[in-house]
Motif scaffolding. Structure first.
Motif, mmCIF file in Angstrom:
data_model
loop_
_atom_site.group_PDB
_atom_site.id
_atom_site.type_symbol
_atom_site.label_atom_id
_atom_site.label_comp_id
_atom_site.label_asym_id
_atom_site.label_seq_id
_atom_site.Cartn_x
_atom_site.Cartn_y
_atom_site.Cartn_z
ATOM 1 N N SER A 2 54.580 -4.038 95.897
ATOM 2 C CA SER A 2 55.953 -3.718 95.172
ATOM 3 C C SER A 2 56.474 -4.886 94.710
ATOM 4 O O SER A 2 56.452 -6.139 95.273
ATOM 5 N N SER A 3 57.444 -4.859 93.820
ATOM 6 C CA SER A 3 57.954 -5.830 93.180
ATOM 7 C C SER A 3 59.393 -5.988 93.917
ATOM 8 O O SER A 3 60.355 -4.943 93.936
ATOM 9 N N LEU A 4 59.584 -7.285 94.344
ATOM 10 C CA LEU A 4 61.110 -7.529 94.814
ATOM 11 C C LEU A 4 61.934 -7.934 93.964
ATOM 12 O O LEU A 4 61.755 -8.724 93.257
ATOM 13 N N ILE A 5 63.227 -7.308 94.204
ATOM 14 C CA ILE A 5 64.343 -7.397 93.216
ATOM 15 C C ILE A 5 65.404 -7.968 94.087
ATOM 16 O O ILE A 5 65.818 -7.057 95.101
ATOM 17 N N LEU A 6 65.974 -9.110 93.772
ATOM 18 C CA LEU A 6 67.280 -9.746 94.702
ATOM 19 C C LEU A 6 68.261 -9.542 93.785
ATOM 20 O O LEU A 6 68.339 -10.116 92.667
ATOM 21 N N LYS A 7 69.383 -8.808 94.107
ATOM 22 C CA LYS A 7 70.654 -8.731 93.707
ATOM 23 C C LYS A 7 71.772 -9.206 94.396
ATOM 24 O O LYS A 7 71.732 -9.476 95.625
ATOM 25 N N GLY A 8 72.614 -9.664 93.454
ATOM 26 C CA GLY A 8 73.920 -10.555 93.867
ATOM 27 C C GLY A 8 74.990 -10.083 93.012
ATOM 28 O O GLY A 8 74.760 -9.192 91.991
ATOM 29 N N ARG A 9 76.095 -10.528 93.382
ATOM 30 C CA ARG A 9 77.254 -10.082 92.505
ATOM 31 C C ARG A 9 77.245 -10.433 91.020
ATOM 32 O O ARG A 9 77.473 -9.574 90.170
ATOM 33 N N ASN A 10 76.462 -11.609 90.672
ATOM 34 C CA ASN A 10 76.503 -11.979 89.198
ATOM 35 C C ASN A 10 75.178 -12.244 88.955
ATOM 36 O O ASN A 10 74.998 -12.893 87.654
ATOM 37 N N VAL A 11 74.182 -11.846 89.755
ATOM 38 C CA VAL A 11 72.467 -12.354 89.220
ATOM 39 C C VAL A 11 71.974 -11.232 89.784
ATOM 40 O O VAL A 11 72.075 -10.512 90.820
ATOM 41 N N ARG A 12 70.716 -11.018 89.252
ATOM 42 C CA ARG A 12 69.564 -10.282 89.434
ATOM 43 C C ARG A 12 68.360 -10.842 89.266
ATOM 44 O O ARG A 12 67.735 -11.303 88.236
ATOM 45 N N LEU A 13 67.461 -11.154 90.205
ATOM 46 C CA LEU A 13 66.278 -11.678 90.097
ATOM 47 C C LEU A 13 65.191 -10.854 90.203
ATOM 48 O O LEU A 13 65.188 -10.254 91.376
#
Length: 65
Positions: A2-13
């Motif tokens: 699965s693809s890991l998506i890292l999310k923050g307040r102002n960013v999505r990786l």
């Protein structure tokens, strides 16, 4: 896998995807940024669809992508 998506307040990786080439193409080429990477202004060429696709593939192929 699965693809890991890292999310923050102002960013999505997230991992690169084919649609990213379209977005890269829209961004075009900025002469000032190219010069910061050592490219001579006379050597700067407009980005093509093929170049944008290769750019995304290069990121996808990177071992730390």
């Amino acid at each position: 896998m699965s693809s890991l998506i890292l999310k923050g307040r102002n960013v999505r990786l997230r991992p690169p995807c084919a649609e990213d080439a379209d977005e890269r193409l829209v961004l075009g080429t900025n002469a000032e940024i190219a010069e910061m990477y050592g490219v001579n202004r006379e050597d700067i060429k407009p980005i093509t669809r093929e170049t944008a696709v290769r750019w995304v593939q290069g990121i996808a192929d990177h071992p730390h992508a």
